[in-house]
Design a protein around this motif. Structure first.
Motif, short mmCIF file in Angstrom:
data_model
loop_
_atom_site.label_atom_id
_atom_site.label_comp_id
_atom_site.label_asym_id
_atom_site.label_seq_id
_atom_site.Cartn_x
_atom_site.Cartn_y
_atom_site.Cartn_z
N LYS A 730 0.83 -1.20 0.00
CA LYS A 730 0.00 0.00 0.00
C LYS A 730 0.86 1.25 0.00
O LYS A 730 0.63 2.21 -0.76
CB LYS A 730 -0.86 -0.02 1.25
N GLU A 734 1.20 4.31 -2.81
CA GLU A 734 1.06 5.75 -2.55
C GLU A 734 2.30 6.51 -2.99
O GLU A 734 2.20 7.62 -3.50
CB GLU A 734 0.78 5.97 -1.06
N ILE A 737 2.02 6.97 -6.54
CA ILE A 737 1.06 8.03 -6.87
C ILE A 737 1.74 9.38 -6.77
O ILE A 737 1.57 10.25 -7.62
CB ILE A 737 -0.16 7.98 -5.92
N GLU A 738 2.52 9.52 -5.71
CA GLU A 738 3.20 10.80 -5.52
C GLU A 738 4.21 11.08 -6.62
O GLU A 738 4.39 12.21 -7.05
CB GLU A 738 3.93 10.78 -4.18
N ARG A 744 -5.14 7.90 -8.61
CA ARG A 744 -6.36 7.32 -8.10
C ARG A 744 -7.49 7.77 -8.98
O ARG A 744 -7.54 8.91 -9.43
CB ARG A 744 -6.61 7.87 -6.69
N LYS B 150 6.22 20.20 -4.00
CA LYS B 150 5.01 19.47 -4.38
C LYS B 150 4.22 19.00 -3.16
O LYS B 150 3.06 18.66 -3.26
CB LYS B 150 5.37 18.25 -5.23
N SER B 190 1.27 14.11 1.82
CA SER B 190 1.11 13.98 0.37
C SER B 190 -0.26 14.46 -0.06
O SER B 190 -1.20 14.50 0.73
CB SER B 190 1.27 12.51 -0.04
N ASP B 192 -2.34 13.00 -1.97
CA ASP B 192 -3.28 11.90 -1.88
C ASP B 192 -3.93 11.86 -0.50
O ASP B 192 -5.15 11.77 -0.37
CB ASP B 192 -2.55 10.59 -2.19
N PRO B 218 -5.54 5.69 2.24
CA PRO B 218 -4.10 5.87 2.39
C PRO B 218 -3.62 5.29 3.71
O PRO B 218 -4.35 5.31 4.70
CB PRO B 218 -3.94 7.40 2.39
N LEU B 220 -1.73 6.20 5.96
CA LEU B 220 -1.73 7.08 7.12
C LEU B 220 -3.07 7.02 7.84
O LEU B 220 -3.14 7.02 9.07
CB LEU B 220 -1.46 8.53 6.71
#
Lengths: 756, 234
Positions: A730, A734, A737-738, A744, B150, B190, B192, B218, B220
């Protein structure tokens, strides 16, 4: 006169010859009487021809109906009489009488049938009535066998018979057989309805009771033996005096009552159940249990489950017991022994059943991975075997051991850990300067390649290639240097992307008599080591330069770095009047050579002169000065640890029984805690790029995929290396994705899209 | 000149009488969509801009922004400032380009400070609108990034969350969330995670009874749920 010849016609008799009804009755009573006599065993006085003729006439003259009815009536009456006679008997004579009467009845029926054959063929067929013989049987069945006074007694006696025999008494099987034969002859349905149904019920009750009794008194072994015997007994019984069709049914009853309903209790019996049998390798008992339980539904599965759980339990204790996990070689040996044990059990007792073998493998896989040092230990075991244990073993023996170890290897989930350790240990083996069991090493590599693919073993093969290349190169080098280099101590040491070579000079002459042996290692293939340098003695330095020039002459564009932490040296040392040959590490050689010029040095001076890293320096000094019986240097003060203020001097009183003395080798050892943590971190860190690559690969081909499927696919792709943690996957998603590899789906949080 | 002609002339002037860019400008600056845009005095908007911009440069910087806020009787950390920035489409905090400022004013339908002041209560209530809030929330992330970065730093993120969520969308777990991040994460947030947090607040109940850990939240957020559950002694 022949004027009109009269036509003479002969015409058939026109007036019907009909039987006079009176005459019919008379004929019938004749027949009736005959039938009675037949049934009284008085047939000898009768004329077959006469009776047949009479019956024939009756039928011909359309009195068939009368005949048939009469027959029915007469037979019924006769049989009634017989039934009464049979009734009057008791016990065994009852059966005997029944049998006797039955035999007679058969004969009588046959005779009656013969007499009335014409009727059978014509009247009966036309009117679709039951044929005479069959009629006789049916009437027997209804009147005698199912006679209220006979029926129940018959059942009771028969079943009692069986019970007696089951309890071990001797009974007259022949008599019984006759009766069952009678029932079968009456029609299979009669046999079933009138006998078999009750028989099966009473058998069921009997075995239920027996099972209970045995359970409370016998051990599992005894019970199973008894059950086996009973099964054989019942089959025998059927053969002796029952109809063959009963065999399956009664076997089923025994199996159900004695095995199916009790198997759980049996298998789980405390001191004699499946687990003790497994523990004590009772092959016969296990085999018996297997064969018996196999017959019933869920039996084999039950054994499999219990065995599997037991193996898991035993295994779990083995891998988590701190005592047993101290020594890697012992640990692995124990695992192998356990595996052998259960393998034998499956082969010998469980008929090599595939499902059992699968269960065994699965059980092992589950607990081997409970201890996360298993990969390291297995590699150490192999290391140990290849280094010394294979002496004296034939080639086939070696194959066998390595195959078994491969079985264990297959159970590992963290194969990438194994790879790291194996590389490390292999490099130490190859560079130790000792003879390598090349055949065995190569053989194992082939096995690993078959198991894990080319990628796994390519670097390892690279290591072998390097060694071979180095050997060839050394021959060239030596040829070149012939005349320049004299015989002396020989040393070898490797270096990354290069070779390291160290040579030991003779203690006597000043001119360098150094036999140099270099191994050139390609950086990528060998386990990475921090580059460490130290100051080599000047004689050695010169040799190394010579080699470097030689190498770079043929391979320009490459860079050589000496790996001084991996080499060894053989030194010829004079201790007073005695001479010894010492086998030491490169660092130790540097230290000792310093004493060529002076007799005494402080720690600081040594450190300064050699520039050996502190930890290594301390370790080297420890093995030179503090090992009992091998103290080549004397340390002042005589404390246990090396401190920076110590003073060292050469111990010319050193003695040893052997000429060649070995000091401190660089063999593979179990990692200490800190090193273990470091390795774990490193390997786990290496996994992240692999997971990333797998995710990208999958997304690239699927374009759009939901989270759970991504996790499943990634796990599948990496299964041959390690088992990825879903939480880690997971996080990697992510991260991707970054980094804008994926995005997503804005409407569905669970879907990911590949960004080209 | 009719108002439409006025607008058209303005646009063309701005783009040096190039037709296509003028049309683009018309649409992007909000003149097209804002009702009553035609009645706006574009000149006065430009003058307003000039009064705040830096002496040597063509942007409004921090000093100008502070003055702007003062003139509006607004605290710079007031959420209305965020909303105004949203309308202006500001790329970074505390900096407005000419396009951004003028376009924003047009979109809000104001050509003077007074008008803008009057508009403030409306703006404040806009945040109650679900759709609008979502947009503003998403905008806030990029806005809060440092120039060229970013991701946003944790403390900035926490501040922004407290502002946006604390004030307008009371979420009982906000405190826990901030505490959790400070203790366990301590790194940048982030995009996301930022965006998904909104969904999380909307859909997941405070007792986590409808939280599905296989639902690709996510990581987190997964860890946050575990943390709170542990704290609650579950």
């Amino acid at each position: 006169m022949s004027k009109r010849v009269g036509q003479i016609k002969i015409e058939p008799f026109r007036h019907p010859v009909s039987m006079d009804p009176n005459y019919a009755e008379k004929t019938w009573s004749l027949l009736e009487n005959a039938i009675k006599e037949i049934h009284n065993q008085n047939a000898s006085g009768l004329s077959f021809e006469e009776l047949y003729r009479n019956a024939y006439n009756m039928v011909l003259h359309k009195y068939g109906e009368r005949l048939y009815r009469g027959l029915q009536q007469t037979l019924t009456d006769q049989l009634g009489v017989i039934a009464k006679k049979v009734e009057s008997f008791q016990g065994e004579p009852f059966l005997e009488e029944l049998k006797r009467r039955w035999d007679l009845h058969i004969k009588s029926s046959q005779m009656v049938r013969d007499i009335l054959m014409y009727m059978d063929r014509t009247f009966v067929t036309q009117q679709q009535k039951t044929p005479v013989y069959q009629l006789g049987l049916e009437l027997w069945r209804n009147t005698v066998v199912r006679n209220p006074n006979i029926k129940d007694r018959l059942h009771a006696i028969l079943l009692d018979f069986v019970l007696k025999e089951r309890n071990g008494e001797v009974v007259r099987k022949g008599l019984f057989k006759n009766i069952t034969q009678m029932l079968v002859d009456l029609g299979h349905a009669v046999y079933v309805e009138d006998f078999e149904v009750q028989f099966l019920k009473s058998s069921s009750d009997f075995y239920k009771k027996e099972a209970q009794e045995l359970l409370s008194t016998c051990s599992c072994h005894d019970y199973l033996v008894k059950a086996e015997k009973r099964l054989i007994e019942e089959v025998e019984r059927v053969k002796s005096y029952l109809d063959a069709s009963t065999e399956n049914k009664v076997t089923k009853v025994v199996e159900t009552e004695m095995i199916l309903n009790q198997m759980k209790t049996l298998v789980e019996m405390e001191n004699s159940g499946l687990v003790p049998m497994l523990r004590d390798d009772k092959y016969d008992d296990l085999s018996r249990m297997y064969q018996l339980l196999r017959r019933v539904e869920g039996g084999a599965a039950l054994i499999r489950t219990v065995m599997s759980d037991h193996i898991k339990e035993v295994g779990k204790q083995l891998v988590q017991d701190p005592e047993k996990t101290k020594d890697p070689v012992e640990y692995v040996q124990k695992l192998l022994d356990e595996r052998d044990k259960y393998d034998r059990i499956v082969t010998q007792a469980f008929n090599d059943d595939k499902t059992f073998r699968a269960a065994l493998n699965q059980a092992f896989e589950s607990f081997v991975n409970l201890n996360n040092r298993s990969p390291e230990y297995i590699s150490l075991f192999i290391d140990d075997q290849l280094r010394r244990g294979l002496k004296g073993m034939s080639d086939t023996d070696v194959e066998v051991v390595l195959d078994k170890v491969m079985c264990l290897f297959r159970y590992l989930q963290e194969k990438d850990f194994f790879e790291k350790y194996y590389k490390l240990h292999l490099s130490k083996r190859l560079l130790s300067g000792k003879p390598v069991a090349e055949e065995a090493e190569r053989g194992l590599l082939v096995k690993l390649k078959t198991e894990c693919g080319y990628q796994f073993t390519s670097k390892l093969e690279g290591m072998f290639t390097d060694i071979k290349t180095s050997r060839d190169m050394m021959m060239e080098f030596r040829a070149k240097m012939a005349g320049q280099v004299g015989a002396g101590a020989s040393t070898s040491s490797p270096s990354s992307s290069s070779a390291a070579a160290v040579a030991g000079p003779s203690h006597e002459t000043a001119a360098p008599n150094i036999d140099l042996q270099v191994q050139v290692l390609t950086t990528g293939s060998w386990p990475t080591q921090a580059a460490c340098c130290c100051n080599l003695p000047r004689e050695v330095e010169r040799c190394c330069e010579d080699f470097k020039d030689f190498y770079l002459g043929t391979h320009s564009g490459r860079k050589l770095t000496w790996q001084t932490n991996m080499g060894t040296a053989d030194l010829r040392v004079e201790f007073g009047t005695k001479r010894h040959e010492l086998n030491v590490s490169t660092y130790q050689m540097c230290i000792l050579m310093l004493f060529n010029d002076v007799d005494q040095l402080t720690y600081r001076e040594i450190a300064l002169a050699t520039e050996i890293p502190a930890a290594d320096l301390k370790r080297s000094l420890q093995s030179l000065a503090l090992i009992k019986g091998k103290n080549i240097l004397r340390k002042d003060p005589q404390s246990k640890d090396i401190s920076e203020t110590d003073i060292f001097c050469f111990n010319d009183k050193f003695t040893s029984k052997l000429f060649k003395v070995k000091v401190g080798t660089v063999t593979a050892q179990k990692e200490g805690e800190t090193e273990k943590q470091e390795t774990r971190q490193r390997v786990e860190g290496d996994r992240n790029p692999e997971i990333d690559a797998a995710i990208v690969r999958i997304m690239k081909s699927r374009k759009l995929l939901d989270h759970n499927n991504v996790v499943t696919e990634v796990t599948r792709q990496l299964a041959s290396r390690f088992l990825p943690n879903p939480a880690v996957i997971k996080k990697r998603i992510e991260s991707l994705i970054e980094r804008e590899f994926l995005e997503r789906d804005p409407d569905n949080r669970m879907m990911f899209r590949y960004l080209a | 000149m009719s108002t439409y002609e006025k607008i058209a002339t303005e646009c063309l002037k701005k783009t040096n009488w190039a037709l296509e860019p003028a049309i683009n400008h018309f649409y992007s600056s909000g003149l097209a969509t804002t009702p009553g845009a035609s009645s706006l005095n574009l000149k006065s908007i430009e003058d307003l801009y000039s009064s705040y911009k830096e002496k040597d440069g063509d942007t409004i910087q921090a000093e100008g922004v502070v003055r702007f806020c003062e003139d509006l009787d607004l605290d710079p950390s007031d959420i209305v400032m965020l909303i105004i920035s949203y309308y202006m489409g500001a790329a970074v905090m505390c900096e407005f380009s000419k396009e951004e400022f003028t376009g924003g004013m047009v979109k809000m339908g104001c050509d003077s400070l007074d008008k803008l002041k009057k508009k403030i209560p409306d703006l404040r209530s806009e945040i109650r609108n679900e759709e609008r809030f979502k947009d503003i929330y998403a905008f806030a992330y990029g806005f809060s990034c440092e120039k060229g970065q970013k991701c946003i730093q944790l403390d900035v993120a926490l501040g922004m969350w407290k502002l946006l969520i604390g004030e307008t969308k009371p979420w009982p777990l906000l405190e826990d969330w901030c505490e959790f991040l400070l203790k366990h994460h301590n790194r940048a947030i982030s995009k996301d995670t930022w965006v998904q947090l909104y969904d999380f607040i909307q859909t997941i109940k405070p007792d986590f009874s409808n939280f599905d850990e296989t639902a690709a939240w996510p990581y987190l957020l997964d860890e946050f749920v575990d943390h709170v559950k542990e704290k609650r002694g579950g």
